[in-house]
Design a protein around this motif. Structure first.
Motif, short mmCIF file in Angstrom:
data_model
loop_
_atom_site.label_atom_id
_atom_site.label_comp_id
_atom_site.label_asym_id
_atom_site.label_seq_id
_atom_site.Cartn_x
_atom_site.Cartn_y
_atom_site.Cartn_z
N ILE A 101 0.87 -1.17 0.00
CA ILE A 101 0.00 0.00 0.00
C ILE A 101 0.91 1.23 0.00
N GLU A 129 3.89 0.54 2.69
CA GLU A 129 3.63 -0.42 3.77
C GLU A 129 3.28 -1.76 3.16
N ILE A 158 -2.14 -0.92 -3.59
CA ILE A 158 -3.17 0.05 -3.28
C ILE A 158 -2.49 1.40 -3.22
N TYR A 159 -3.00 2.36 -3.98
CA TYR A 159 -2.43 3.70 -3.99
C TYR A 159 -3.36 4.64 -3.26
N GLY A 160 -2.80 5.50 -2.46
CA GLY A 160 -3.64 6.44 -1.75
C GLY A 160 -2.80 7.44 -0.99
N ARG A 161 -3.40 8.02 0.03
CA ARG A 161 -2.67 8.97 0.83
C ARG A 161 -2.66 8.45 2.26
N CYS A 162 -1.49 8.43 2.87
CA CYS A 162 -1.39 7.92 4.23
C CYS A 162 -2.01 8.93 5.20
N ASN A 163 -2.25 8.46 6.40
CA ASN A 163 -2.90 9.27 7.43
C ASN A 163 -2.26 10.65 7.53
N VAL A 192 -8.49 -3.13 3.87
CA VAL A 192 -7.05 -3.02 4.11
C VAL A 192 -6.66 -1.55 4.23
N ALA A 193 -7.14 -0.76 3.27
CA ALA A 193 -6.82 0.68 3.28
C ALA A 193 -7.26 1.31 4.58
N ARG A 242 -7.69 -0.15 7.46
CA ARG A 242 -6.87 -0.63 8.56
C ARG A 242 -5.57 0.15 8.65
N TYR A 243 -5.01 0.52 7.49
CA TYR A 243 -3.74 1.25 7.49
C TYR A 243 -3.95 2.77 7.47
N LYS A 244 -5.18 3.18 7.61
CA LYS A 244 -5.51 4.61 7.64
C LYS A 244 -5.08 5.35 6.37
N PHE A 245 -5.23 4.66 5.27
CA PHE A 245 -4.95 5.28 3.97
C PHE A 245 -6.26 5.71 3.32
N MET A 248 -7.82 5.59 0.11
CA MET A 248 -7.54 4.84 -1.11
C MET A 248 -7.96 5.65 -2.33
#
Lengths: 157, 157
Positions: A105, A114, A143-148, B128-129, B131-134, B136
């Motif tokens: 991710i 991660e 999975i592409y996105g933005r982290c917290n 999953v996203a 859970r990892y606070k992403f 998506m």
DNA sequence: AAGCTTATTGACAATGGCTATCAATTGAAA
DNA sequence: TTTCAATTGATAGCCATTGTCAATAAGCTT
């Protein structure tokens, strides 16, 4: 040679490495070994250039091409895995046979990667391959996105 | 203009295309339109070079750079999706908003690409996203293997 | 330990997909 | 039709990666 029969703890990456060299008419050289060790030491998702830069600090004469070549060997030997995300670089990741398969991710903002494992997804993939009559050899889930951190910044900045 | 209020059937890719040009200070040109139409006609997983070769048959003066440029525009407009498998080429795929999200299963032997949909996998990815606070934004799932045809050949050849 | 053969190395040139540049051309608003 | 920015085709450039090559090192064999 009188080595142990037990395999479980026995095959470290070094053994795998030496064996691969032997079986493929390759030689163990100071550069090769150094690069392999440094790669092992640094582990996660490194590019050839980054690894080269790191090694250069202590061993300034080692060439970039040799780093590329060694990483290829490690990949062929099953010690490293090649990963291509979407930033134009090939990244190498140390592969531990004890580990289960994992996916990635990726934060498109800061580049953080991660790892995660998900057996259900693995199983579903197998069933898809079966349905399409494919012999599954590998798979890749990103999975592409933005982290917290980065999504918070985006809201407040 | 007195166009319909209804959106459901209304927004074809052509409309989307024209609208994108308009809103971005871009012009409709004969080359651009031609490339877009040919891209639509050919659909699946094409490279810029393949598309260019195809167009050259009828319109020999169109340059490769223009094909690259137009595909980028189509991608920005949400009409095409960029895909990068592991062969070093960027492939473009026509995107139909009516279609559900799909993933790909790729034959490493003959290069065939099939599409599949799997809601369960989609849902698992979302969890999953979370859970990892992403947040998506996109995801990519590719299964690599050998198709029925190629694995049969491998056994018998 | 020396000799021999082949793999390996580092420097650098080359590759290949893609993008930037630029002078000439075109689209479309006025 | 004038006007002016956008566009085009050709081609040079970019950049991660790989190929080339003469010099060197590994790992036999004697």
């Amino acid at each position: 040679m009188a080595t142990s029969n037990k395999q479980k703890q026995g095959d470290t990456w070094q053994e795998k490495y030496q064996e691969y060299l032997l079986h493929n008419g390759l030689k163990s050289t100071v550069q090769r070994d150094l690069i392999a060790n440094e790669f092992y030491r640094l582990k996660g998702h490194i590019t050839a250039e980054d690894l080269h830069a790191n090694i250069r600090k202590k061993h300034s004469s080692i060439g970039l091409a040799t780093v590329y070549r060694t990483l290829k060997i490690l990949a062929s030997a099953g010690i490293a895995h090649e990963r291509r995300f979407n930033d134009g670089f090939t990244r190498y990741e140390f592969f531990d046979p004890e580990d289960r398969h994992h996916d990635h991710i990726v934060c498109i903002s800061c580049g953080k990667v991660e790892e995660f494992e998900n057996d259900e997804i693995e199983e579903l993939q197998k069933s898809v391959a079966k349905r399409y009559k494919f012999t599954m050899l590998d798979h890749k889930l990103e999975i592409y996105g933005r982290c917290n951190n980065c999504s918070t910044k985006a809201k407040n900045g």
